[in-house]
Every structure is written in structure tokens, then in C-alpha cells.
Design a protein around this motif. Structure first.
Motif, mmCIF file in Angstrom:
data_model
loop_
_atom_site.group_PDB
_atom_site.id
_atom_site.type_symbol
_atom_site.label_atom_id
_atom_site.label_comp_id
_atom_site.label_asym_id
_atom_site.label_seq_id
_atom_site.Cartn_x
_atom_site.Cartn_y
_atom_site.Cartn_z
ATOM 1 N N GLY A 39 -30.341 38.338 -0.915
ATOM 2 C CA GLY A 39 -30.003 38.178 0.499
ATOM 3 C C GLY A 39 -30.818 37.075 1.147
ATOM 4 N N ARG A 40 -32.136 37.037 0.838
ATOM 5 C CA ARG A 40 -32.985 35.974 1.384
ATOM 6 C C ARG A 40 -32.563 34.614 0.837
ATOM 7 N NH1 ARG A 40 -36.793 39.618 -0.107
ATOM 8 N NH2 ARG A 40 -37.667 38.248 -1.695
ATOM 9 N N LEU A 41 -32.233 34.568 -0.450
ATOM 10 C CA LEU A 41 -31.792 33.317 -1.071
ATOM 11 C C LEU A 41 -30.516 32.808 -0.420
ATOM 12 C CD1 LEU A 41 -32.095 31.252 -3.466
ATOM 13 C CD2 LEU A 41 -30.643 32.806 -4.768
ATOM 14 N N LYS A 42 -29.538 33.681 -0.227
ATOM 15 C CA LYS A 42 -28.267 33.285 0.388
ATOM 16 C C LYS A 42 -28.446 32.964 1.871
ATOM 17 C CE LYS A 42 -25.352 35.919 -2.750
ATOM 18 N NZ LYS A 42 -24.414 37.061 -2.826
ATOM 19 N N GLY A 43 -29.404 33.620 2.523
ATOM 20 C CA GLY A 43 -29.679 33.307 3.921
ATOM 21 C C GLY A 43 -30.301 31.937 4.073
ATOM 22 N N ARG A 44 -31.148 31.588 3.143
ATOM 23 C CA ARG A 44 -31.823 30.289 3.176
ATOM 24 C C ARG A 44 -30.869 29.163 2.789
ATOM 25 N NH1 ARG A 44 -36.849 31.296 0.658
ATOM 26 N NH2 ARG A 44 -37.894 31.243 2.648
ATOM 27 N N PHE A 45 -29.961 29.441 1.868
ATOM 28 C CA PHE A 45 -28.998 28.445 1.383
ATOM 29 C C PHE A 45 -27.578 29.009 1.506
ATOM 30 C CE2 PHE A 45 -32.922 27.749 -1.088
ATOM 31 C CZ PHE A 45 -33.230 26.470 -0.670
ATOM 32 N N ARG A 49 -23.145 31.282 -0.621
ATOM 33 C CA ARG A 49 -22.215 32.371 -0.279
ATOM 34 C C ARG A 49 -20.771 32.025 -0.606
ATOM 35 N NH1 ARG A 49 -24.438 33.295 5.676
ATOM 36 N NH2 ARG A 49 -26.510 34.041 5.136
ATOM 37 N N CYS A 50 -20.449 30.745 -0.622
ATOM 38 C CA CYS A 50 -19.040 30.368 -0.770
ATOM 39 C C CYS A 50 -18.874 29.164 -1.683
ATOM 40 C CB CYS A 50 -18.424 30.097 0.598
ATOM 41 S SG CYS A 50 -19.304 28.805 1.519
ATOM 42 N N MET A 51 -19.574 29.154 -2.783
ATOM 43 C CA MET A 51 -19.451 28.031 -3.705
ATOM 44 C C MET A 51 -18.083 28.055 -4.369
ATOM 45 S SD MET A 51 -23.109 27.548 -5.570
ATOM 46 C CE MET A 51 -22.589 26.032 -6.330
ATOM 47 N N THR A 52 -17.407 26.974 -4.255
ATOM 48 C CA THR A 52 -16.134 26.823 -4.950
ATOM 49 C C THR A 52 -16.180 25.515 -5.713
ATOM 50 O OG1 THR A 52 -15.144 25.745 -3.048
ATOM 51 C CG2 THR A 52 -14.823 28.120 -3.230
ATOM 52 N N GLY A 53 -15.452 25.452 -6.753
ATOM 53 C CA GLY A 53 -15.426 24.227 -7.533
ATOM 54 C C GLY A 53 -15.063 24.517 -8.970
ATOM 55 N N VAL A 54 -14.862 23.479 -9.682
ATOM 56 C CA VAL A 54 -14.484 23.632 -11.073
ATOM 57 C C VAL A 54 -15.539 23.102 -12.021
ATOM 58 C CG1 VAL A 54 -11.997 23.687 -10.718
ATOM 59 C CG2 VAL A 54 -13.147 21.499 -10.905
ATOM 60 N N ASP A 55 -16.507 22.357 -11.493
ATOM 61 C CA ASP A 55 -17.551 21.811 -12.345
ATOM 62 C C ASP A 55 -18.687 22.828 -12.462
ATOM 63 O OD1 ASP A 55 -19.479 20.391 -13.696
ATOM 64 O OD2 ASP A 55 -19.142 18.544 -12.580
ATOM 65 N N LEU A 56 -18.653 23.621 -13.509
ATOM 66 C CA LEU A 56 -19.635 24.685 -13.679
ATOM 67 C C LEU A 56 -21.045 24.148 -13.855
ATOM 68 C CD1 LEU A 56 -17.698 27.200 -15.950
ATOM 69 C CD2 LEU A 56 -18.135 27.333 -13.500
ATOM 70 N N ILE A 57 -21.183 23.000 -14.468
ATOM 71 C CA ILE A 57 -22.519 22.425 -14.662
ATOM 72 C C ILE A 57 -23.136 22.075 -13.312
ATOM 73 C CG2 ILE A 57 -23.796 20.452 -15.605
ATOM 74 C CD1 ILE A 57 -21.852 20.543 -17.995
ATOM 75 N N ASP A 58 -22.356 21.458 -12.414
ATOM 76 C CA ASP A 58 -22.876 21.149 -11.072
ATOM 77 C C ASP A 58 -23.198 22.421 -10.298
ATOM 78 O OD1 ASP A 58 -22.855 18.425 -11.397
ATOM 79 O OD2 ASP A 58 -21.000 18.096 -10.275
ATOM 80 N N MET A 59 -22.347 23.430 -10.429
ATOM 81 C CA MET A 59 -22.608 24.708 -9.747
ATOM 82 C C MET A 59 -23.893 25.332 -10.277
ATOM 83 S SD MET A 59 -18.722 26.188 -9.467
ATOM 84 C CE MET A 59 -19.211 27.745 -8.776
#
Length: 86
Positions: A39-45, A49-59
């Protein structure tokens, strides 16, 4: 995944039952601690919470970098609750 003992896992042996109940309390406490950390991690960044994308390495790299920065900030006592929108 480590799971707590269910009621049917408890035994008639009072000592064993006590140890299993103690295990359940400790496991529950650790799970709550981990959930609060996420929760603290998602609050700070909020991006996490809503990462979308197809490049798994970048994610993966984004998540990893966020966790490293988060841990450094936690070490310095930074309080993420002071972030607007936390």
C-alpha cells in the motif's frame, strides 16, 4: 503459497493446537505487514496501480526501480502519507 491451518487441521492435542493457532496469528500478522508495505509502495508510486503495456521487461524494470527507490526512502524515514493524493 503458505496457508493458515483450518479448523479441521486443528488437533485434539492441546499443545499442538496451541502451536497451530499461534502459527496462524503470526502468519496473519506478516500478511498484514506485507499488504501495508504494498500500500505504501503504490501510494508513493501511483503508476504501479494501473500499469498497462505489453513490454514485460520495461514493466519489470519500472517495478524493480520503484521498489529500490521505495526501500531507500523508507530507510531515510520518508513518510509517503505526506504525498498529496496518497
Amino acid at each position: 503459497s503458505i496457508r493458515p491451518f483450518n479448523e479441521f487441521d486443528l488437533t485434539d492435542d492441546p499443545e499442538e493446537a496451541s502451536q497451530r493457532k499461534s502459527w496462524n496469528r503470526k502468519l496473519s500478522s506478516l500478511r498484514i505487514f506485507v499488504e501495508h508495505a504494498f500500500g505504501r509502495l503504490k501510494g508513493r508510486f501511483p503508476l504501479l496501480r494501473c500499469m498497462t503495456g505489453v513490454d514485460l521487461i520495461d514493466m519489470f524494470r519500472t517495478i524493480e526501480a520503484s521498489m529500490v527507490l521505495h526501500n531507500i526512502l523508507e530507510q531515510f524515514g520518508d513518510d509517503p502519507t505526506t504525498i498529496r493524493g496518497f
